[in-house]
Scaffold this active site. Structure first.
Site, PDB file in Angstrom:
ATOM      1  N   CYS A   1       0.842  -1.200   0.000  1.00 17.50           N
ATOM      2  CA  CYS A   1       0.000   0.000   0.000  1.00 17.50           C
ATOM      3  C   CYS A   1       0.875   1.247   0.000  1.00 17.50           C
ATOM      4  CB  CYS A   1      -0.923  -0.006   1.217  1.00 17.50           C
ATOM      5  SG  CYS A   1      -1.960   1.469   1.352  1.00 17.50           S
TER       6      CYS A   1
ATOM      7  N   CYS B   1      -0.417   4.095   2.197  1.00 11.12           N
ATOM      8  CA  CYS B   1      -0.274   3.821   3.632  1.00 11.12           C
ATOM      9  C   CYS B   1       1.159   4.065   4.095  1.00 11.12           C
ATOM     10  CB  CYS B   1      -0.649   2.376   3.945  1.00 11.12           C
ATOM     11  SG  CYS B   1      -2.281   1.863   3.402  1.00 11.12           S
ATOM     12  N   ASP B   2       2.126   3.597   3.315  1.00  9.48           N
ATOM     13  CA  ASP B   2       3.521   3.549   3.769  1.00  9.48           C
ATOM     14  C   ASP B   2       4.472   4.473   3.030  1.00  9.48           C
ATOM     15  OD1 ASP B   2       2.697   1.536   5.502  1.00  9.48           O
ATOM     16  OD2 ASP B   2       3.120  -0.042   4.035  1.00  9.48           O
TER      17      ASP B   2
END
Length: 309
Positions: A133, A136-137
């Protein structure tokens, strides 16, 4: 034991749309979600192909759908499903926290999960440089070098997103052209800090010397067989999705790829059980088609419930 008219498994666009339609029709509905509302949509930085919005973030659209479902009276519980009994008139769904829900109708809208590469180093370095992701990261890799694996819309979107954060982004694809849409690929070609590697597959993800983190990924050119090591601190995997339907095996009919067999009416092989969104057999998996499935599943479930009254 908690009793409802309908249980929806999954709070992505299909599940939330189904909840809105069922509640508006007067059916008591609970939505069970293991992670976050919105599903894959919540991890998409920008959505540009959803009707009515020239551009909207996945988080915004997810939040809007969630709020609308709650305003209609749907109950949304963040609790993963651990077991189901779907073949009875009163279906039973058990959750990971030990709760039991019963309803006459169930809509399975659990989406799909990211497919893995299955190469050495992937599992060992997951969460230590290997990610599934980018939104997300990606923030952990500001000013660093990263690599995206994949050639579809998600992969190209991830590369574009990371290029705003990283010093250098590599993207590898096993074919000689991307499967992503023209608008995205055109944008990709214009980014000066993105290096494109066509006809290339990942072979192994290696740990950095002296550190338990990603340090390099070895790739292979499928035409020449030549292998190269690319120094990177992050590898983002975007090679598509696969269903996560083992929970329903033996009760619902699955196709060879593991998707729930259900047509455009979303009906499965069991009365009172419907499948909506990416979890079912279909030709196009997009937010708009998932939302359409959710509306149809709610209509069909409502008709089933009314007939049983």
């Amino acid at each position: 034991m908690e009793q409802y008219d309908a249980i929806i498994i999954g709070a992505g666009p299909a599940g939330l749309t189904a909840a809105i339609y069922l509640q508006r029709a007067g059916w008591r509905t609970v939505v069970l979600e293991a992670y976050v509302c919105g599903g894959q949509m919540a991890n998409t930085p920008e959505i540009e192909n959803y009707p009515g919005y020239s551009r909207i973030s996945g988080v915004e659209l997810s939040t809007s759908l969630y709020n609308q479902a709650v305003e209609q009276g749907a109950r949304i519980e963040f609790d993963g499903v651990s077991a189901v009994r779907l073949y009875e008139a009163e279906k039973t769904v058990e959750t990971q926290s030990g709760r039991t829900f019963r309803a006459r109708a169930v809509i399975v809208a659990n989406g799909a999960k990211r497919r893995k590469l299955g190469i050495p180093g992937e599992e060992e370095l997951a969460g230590r440089g290997v990610s599934y992701c980018a939104t997300c990261d990606g923030g952990f890799y500001k000013g660093k070098h990263t690599l995206v694996v994949g050639g579809g819309n998600t992969a190209v979107e991830d590369a574009l997103y990371l290029s705003n954060l990283c010093e250098r982004v590599h993207i590898i694809h096993r074919r000689d052209e991307f499967r992503a849409g023209r608008v995205l690929t055109d944008a990709l070609q214009k980014r000066e800090n993105i290096t494109i590697h066509y006809d290339t597959i990942p072979v192994e993800i290696r740990q950095a010397e002296g550190k338990p983190m990603v340090g390099e990924i070895e790739v292979e050119n499928v035409k020449t067989g030549g292998r190269t090591g690319i120094p990177v601190q992050g590898v983002f995997v975007a090679v598509g999705f696969e269903p996560d339907n083992q929970l329903f095996a033996g009760q619902l009919t699955l196709d060879p790829s593991g998707y729930i067999v259900a047509g455009e009416d979303t009906r499965t092989n069991l009365d009172g059980v419907f499948a909506a969104g990416d979890t079912r057999t279909k030709t196009l998996r997009q937010i708009v088609t998932a939302a359409g499935d959710g509306a149809i599943a709610a209509f069909e479930a409502g008709g089933y419930l009314a007939a049983q009254a």
